[in-house]
Design a protein around this motif. Sequence first.
Motif, PDB file in Angstrom:
ATOM      1  N   ASP A 256       0.824  -1.219   0.000  1.00 17.84           N
ATOM      2  CA  ASP A 256       0.000   0.000   0.000  1.00 17.84           C
ATOM      3  C   ASP A 256       0.856   1.266   0.000  1.00 17.84           C
ATOM      4  O   ASP A 256       0.568   2.240   0.712  1.00 17.84           O
ATOM      5  N   ALA A 257       1.922   1.252  -0.798  1.00 23.92           N
ATOM      6  CA  ALA A 257       2.824   2.405  -0.973  1.00 23.92           C
ATOM      7  C   ALA A 257       3.563   2.780   0.298  1.00 23.92           C
ATOM      8  O   ALA A 257       3.888   3.947   0.517  1.00 23.92           O
ATOM      9  N   VAL A 258       3.850   1.800   1.156  1.00 24.28           N
ATOM     10  CA  VAL A 258       4.673   2.000   2.355  1.00 24.28           C
ATOM     11  C   VAL A 258       5.692   0.863   2.408  1.00 24.28           C
ATOM     12  O   VAL A 258       5.315  -0.311   2.285  1.00 24.28           O
ATOM     13  N   TYR A 259       6.973   1.197   2.587  1.00 23.32           N
ATOM     14  CA  TYR A 259       7.998   0.170   2.684  1.00 23.32           C
ATOM     15  C   TYR A 259       7.794  -0.675   3.939  1.00 23.32           C
ATOM     16  O   TYR A 259       7.395  -0.171   4.998  1.00 23.32           O
ATOM     17  N   VAL A 260       8.068  -1.972   3.821  1.00 26.21           N
ATOM     18  CA  VAL A 260       7.972  -2.883   4.954  1.00 26.21           C
ATOM     19  C   VAL A 260       9.323  -3.565   5.160  1.00 26.21           C
ATOM     20  O   VAL A 260      10.175  -3.564   4.271  1.00 26.21           O
ATOM     21  N   LYS A 261       9.503  -4.111   6.348  1.00 28.54           N
ATOM     22  CA  LYS A 261      10.695  -4.919   6.600  1.00 28.54           C
ATOM     23  C   LYS A 261      10.651  -6.116   5.652  1.00 28.54           C
ATOM     24  O   LYS A 261       9.699  -6.899   5.672  1.00 28.54           O
ATOM     25  N   PRO A 262      11.659  -6.287   4.806  1.00 29.47           N
ATOM     26  CA  PRO A 262      11.599  -7.363   3.809  1.00 29.47           C
ATOM     27  C   PRO A 262      11.479  -8.735   4.469  1.00 29.47           C
ATOM     28  O   PRO A 262      12.110  -9.014   5.482  1.00 29.47           O
ATOM     29  N   PHE A 263      10.650  -9.571   3.901  1.00 29.50           N
ATOM     30  CA  PHE A 263      10.569 -10.960   4.342  1.00 29.50           C
ATOM     31  C   PHE A 263      10.297 -11.847   3.134  1.00 29.50           C
ATOM     32  O   PHE A 263       9.697 -11.413   2.143  1.00 29.50           O
ATOM     33  N   GLN A 264      10.772 -13.074   3.219  1.00 33.37           N
ATOM     34  CA  GLN A 264      10.652 -14.012   2.109  1.00 33.37           C
ATOM     35  C   GLN A 264       9.467 -14.950   2.304  1.00 33.37           C
ATOM     36  O   GLN A 264       9.119 -15.322   3.425  1.00 33.37           O
ATOM     37  N   GLN A 349       1.057 -11.446  10.071  1.00 31.65           N
ATOM     38  CA  GLN A 349       1.959 -11.153  11.181  1.00 31.65           C
ATOM     39  C   GLN A 349       3.364 -10.778  10.718  1.00 31.65           C
ATOM     40  O   GLN A 349       4.115 -10.150  11.467  1.00 31.65           O
ATOM     41  N   LYS A 350       3.707 -11.143   9.500  1.00 31.07           N
ATOM     42  CA  LYS A 350       5.044 -10.829   8.980  1.00 31.07           C
ATOM     43  C   LYS A 350       5.152  -9.382   8.506  1.00 31.07           C
ATOM     44  O   LYS A 350       6.266  -8.879   8.316  1.00 31.07           O
ATOM     45  N   MET A 351       4.020  -8.728   8.268  1.00 28.94           N
ATOM     46  CA  MET A 351       4.026  -7.352   7.776  1.00 28.94           C
ATOM     47  C   MET A 351       4.405  -6.388   8.896  1.00 28.94           C
ATOM     48  O   MET A 351       3.698  -6.276   9.899  1.00 28.94           O
ATOM     49  N   ARG A 352       5.521  -5.682   8.728  1.00 30.23           N
ATOM     50  CA  ARG A 352       5.996  -4.697   9.695  1.00 30.23           C
ATOM     51  C   ARG A 352       6.528  -3.483   8.939  1.00 30.23           C
ATOM     52  O   ARG A 352       7.195  -3.622   7.908  1.00 30.23           O
ATOM     53  N   SER A 353       6.281  -2.284   9.445  1.00 30.83           N
ATOM     54  CA  SER A 353       6.831  -1.086   8.820  1.00 30.83           C
ATOM     55  C   SER A 353       8.344  -1.140   8.846  1.00 30.83           C
ATOM     56  O   SER A 353       8.947  -1.660   9.799  1.00 30.83           O
ATOM     57  N   LEU A 354       8.977  -0.601   7.804  1.00 30.41           N
ATOM     58  CA  LEU A 354      10.436  -0.676   7.690  1.00 30.41           C
ATOM     59  C   LEU A 354      11.124   0.117   8.788  1.00 30.41           C
ATOM     60  O   LEU A 354      11.787  -0.437   9.653  1.00 30.41           O
ATOM     61  N   PHE A 359      15.262   5.390   5.962  1.00 27.10           N
ATOM     62  CA  PHE A 359      13.869   5.343   5.496  1.00 27.10           C
ATOM     63  C   PHE A 359      12.954   5.324   6.718  1.00 27.10           C
ATOM     64  O   PHE A 359      12.378   4.298   7.068  1.00 27.10           O
ATOM     65  N   PRO A 360      12.851   6.459   7.406  1.00 28.28           N
ATOM     66  CA  PRO A 360      12.038   6.492   8.631  1.00 28.28           C
ATOM     67  C   PRO A 360      10.574   6.234   8.327  1.00 28.28           C
ATOM     68  O   PRO A 360      10.046   6.659   7.293  1.00 28.28           O
ATOM     69  N   ALA A 361       9.918   5.532   9.230  1.00 31.48           N
ATOM     70  CA  ALA A 361       8.492   5.244   9.078  1.00 31.48           C
ATOM     71  C   ALA A 361       7.693   6.181   9.959  1.00 31.48           C
ATOM     72  O   ALA A 361       8.186   6.707  10.961  1.00 31.48           O
ATOM     73  N   ALA A 362       6.445   6.417   9.567  1.00 31.91           N
ATOM     74  CA  ALA A 362       5.538   7.176  10.429  1.00 31.91           C
ATOM     75  C   ALA A 362       5.286   6.391  11.705  1.00 31.91           C
ATOM     76  O   ALA A 362       5.404   5.165  11.737  1.00 31.91           O
ATOM     77  N   ASN A 488      -3.926   6.748   5.807  1.00 28.67           N
ATOM     78  CA  ASN A 488      -3.323   5.473   6.125  1.00 28.67           C
ATOM     79  C   ASN A 488      -3.589   5.208   7.600  1.00 28.67           C
ATOM     80  O   ASN A 488      -3.730   6.141   8.395  1.00 28.67           O
ATOM     81  N   PHE A 489      -3.658   3.940   7.968  1.00 31.82           N
ATOM     82  CA  PHE A 489      -3.811   3.586   9.372  1.00 31.82           C
ATOM     83  C   PHE A 489      -2.764   2.541   9.733  1.00 31.82           C
ATOM     84  O   PHE A 489      -2.147   1.921   8.868  1.00 31.82           O
ATOM     85  N   PHE A 490      -2.562   2.362  11.020  1.00 31.33           N
ATOM     86  CA  PHE A 490      -1.627   1.365  11.521  1.00 31.33           C
ATOM     87  C   PHE A 490      -2.429   0.189  12.065  1.00 31.33           C
ATOM     88  O   PHE A 490      -3.331   0.371  12.890  1.00 31.33           O
ATOM     89  N   ILE A 491      -2.093  -1.005  11.617  1.00 29.43           N
ATOM     90  CA  ILE A 491      -2.741  -2.213  12.139  1.00 29.43           C
ATOM     91  C   ILE A 491      -1.952  -2.630  13.376  1.00 29.43           C
ATOM     92  O   ILE A 491      -0.923  -3.290  13.300  1.00 29.43           O
ATOM     93  N   VAL A 492      -2.448  -2.229  14.550  1.00 31.29           N
ATOM     94  CA  VAL A 492      -1.695  -2.440  15.789  1.00 31.29           C
ATOM     95  C   VAL A 492      -2.022  -3.773  16.447  1.00 31.29           C
ATOM     96  O   VAL A 492      -1.306  -4.214  17.361  1.00 31.29           O
ATOM     97  N   GLY A 493      -3.095  -4.428  16.034  1.00 33.79           N
ATOM     98  CA  GLY A 493      -3.435  -5.709  16.631  1.00 33.79           C
ATOM     99  C   GLY A 493      -4.461  -6.450  15.820  1.00 33.79           C
ATOM    100  O   GLY A 493      -5.275  -5.847  15.109  1.00 33.79           O
ATOM    101  N   GLN A 494      -4.422  -7.777  15.892  1.00 32.81           N
ATOM    102  CA  GLN A 494      -5.410  -8.638  15.265  1.00 32.81           C
ATOM    103  C   GLN A 494      -5.597  -9.868  16.150  1.00 32.81           C
ATOM    104  O   GLN A 494      -4.697 -10.256  16.886  1.00 32.81           O
TER     105      GLN A 494
END
Length: 580
Positions: A256-264, A349-354, A359-362, A488-494
Motif C-alpha cells: 500500500d505504498a509503504v515500505y515494509v521490513k523485507p521478508f521471504q 503477522q510478517k508485515m511490519r513497517s520498515l 527510510f524512517p516510518a511514520a 493510512n492507518f496502523f494495524i496495531v493488533g489482530q
Amino acid sequence: MILAMQTFYGRLVLPLLALWFTVQFVSAKHTVITRRYKFNVQMTNVTRLCTTKALLTVNGQYPGPPIVAREGDRVVVNVTNNVQNNVSIHWHGIRQLRSGWADGPAYVTQCPIQTGQSYVYKFIIKRQRGTLWWHAHISWLRASLHGPIIIYPKKNASYPFPRPHQEVPIVFGEWGNADTETVINQALQSGAQANVSDAYTMNGLPGLMYNCSANDTFRLKVIPGKTYLLRLVNAALNSDLFFGIANHTLTVVEADAVYVKPFQTNIILITPGQTTNVLFTAMSQPPNATFLILAGPFATGTAAFDNSTSAGVLEYVANGTPVNTSSLPMMKPTLPAPNDTCFRSQFSQKMRSLGNPNFPAASAPQKVDKQFLFTVGLGLNPCPQGQTCQGPNNTKFAASINNISFIQPTTALLQAYYFNQSNGVYNTTFPDNPPFPFNYTGTPPNNTRTLNDTRVELLPFNTTVQLVLQDTSIVTFESHPLHLHGFNFFIVGQGMGNYNASTDPANFNLVDPPERNTVGVPSGGWAALRFLADNPGVWFMHCHLEPHTSWGLKMAWVVLNGNGGRSQSLLPPPKDLPPC
C-alpha cells in the motif's frame, strides 16, 4: 507517456518501465512537476473465454493505463465520460490531503460524471512511494475501469533494496461472461447473492488453465540471474487472492505504498484493494522446466465463490532468445487451500513497517483520544410485501457496520457538509459502539435485521483514533477487506474471537505496525487500527468486496477543519465539480 506504458498489459512484458523512468525522470529537476493524463471512458469490445462483450474502458485499454509519477508530483487527470453510465474515478490510497474533492467515490466526495461531461481530478502525492491503483467508484464499474498508480521516490532518492533489473505491474481482476451491472442489479432486486465470476485474470488475461484461453495468457520474460520487482494490485471484485511463482522465492518489500521490513515467502495473500511489491531473482541458468505463475482465491464464508485459478507463464530468455520449453515439464506453485486461515494469520503477522534511519516510518499514535468498536458483517432483511426474495427463508441479504446499512444519498456528502446543507442528506448519529451488543463470534441473535440510514461519524481535526473492526457470526463468518479513504492507518493488533478491551491492547504492536489503507478483518476475529485524523473533509470507509458494499457495508467519517487556518482546512470545491 501513456502510449509508452500500454504494452504492460500485452502478452509480452518489455522493460519499458525502466526506459520510461530513465527518459522522463533522470534529467528532471524535482520541484513540483505536473503529470497530465487524459482518460476517455468509452465502450470497447473485449473477448475472453470465447465470449465477446462491450466493456467500459479508459482509452480502450483493459486494464486501464498506468498513472506514473514521483513522490511530490502534482497529478492532473482529465476524465471524459463517453458512455451511458454515470462514472467517477477513485485514486485508491492517495492521501488527498485537503483535496477531498478529487477522491472520487460517487455521492460521497462528488456527484458522478454524467454522459458527455468531463471532470479534472487534481492532487499532489505527498509522503507516498510504491504502488497504488485507480478504479471507478460507482456501482460495479471498477470491474473493467481500473489500473495501477506507480509512484517513484523523489529524484536522487533510492529504494531501500537493490534496484531491480525491471519492474512489472500485475493487476489481478475478475472476468464475467455476463454483464456485471446486470448481475448486481438482479441480485439487489431478488435479494440473493450475486453470481460469481467465470475467471480470474492477470493484466486482463485469464490464462491457460481456462478453456479457450491459451492465447490469453500473461507471460513474464526474464533473463537468468536478474532481479525483478513485481507491482501487484488486487482489483478483483470479490476475492482475496493467493499468488506464487513455481520454484521461485518472493521477497515482500512494500505494501500500500509503504515500505515494509523485507521478508521471504513462497506465496503472498492480497485482498481486494491492497497492493504489494515483491522482488524475485531469476535462476542463474535457463532451467529445464516451465514455471507457472498462479493466482487463486482465499474464501472463508459459506457463499459460493469462483474456485478457479488464473495462470501465467514465467519465460526465460537466453542471449535474447526465449528458451523453448514446449517439451519440458510444467511446474506449479502450491497455493494454500481456499479456506486456509492459518496461512492468512501467519502472513499478516510478517508485515511490519520498515523504519530505519535512511527510510524512517511514520509512528503509530501511542495514545488515543477516541475509541470505536465497529461490527462488520452480514444481515438479513424482510422481503418487501408482495415480492418473493431469494435470500434465506424469503429474505434479502444485507450488510452493515454497527448494524447500520448505509443508504447512498443523491447529493454528495462532501458538498452537503461544505455548504452546511446536511439536512435531509445525512445525520451525525453513527454509533461509536454496537447498538445491540451480543456474542459477536458465538451463536448469532434471532434478530438479523439491519437499520437502513445515511449516518456519519464526526471527528475534530487532529483526533487520534483507535478503531476496532469486529467480524460477526450473523449469516456467516467472513474476512472483510475494509478500505479507509483519505488516510493510512496502523494495524496495531489482530485476533480471533471477540475483541477484549481489557486484555487485548497489552499485545498491541506500537513499535513497527504495518501502515496500510486496506485491512483484511479476520474471519471470526478482529483488527485494531490507529490513525490521526489530520485530513479535513468527508472520507468513505467500506468493504472492498463489491457485494458487501452494495448491501450497505459502508459509512463515512467527517473530519472537521482545524484552527490553524488554510493549512488545516478543506480547500474550496473546483469550478468543474460535477452536478447531481
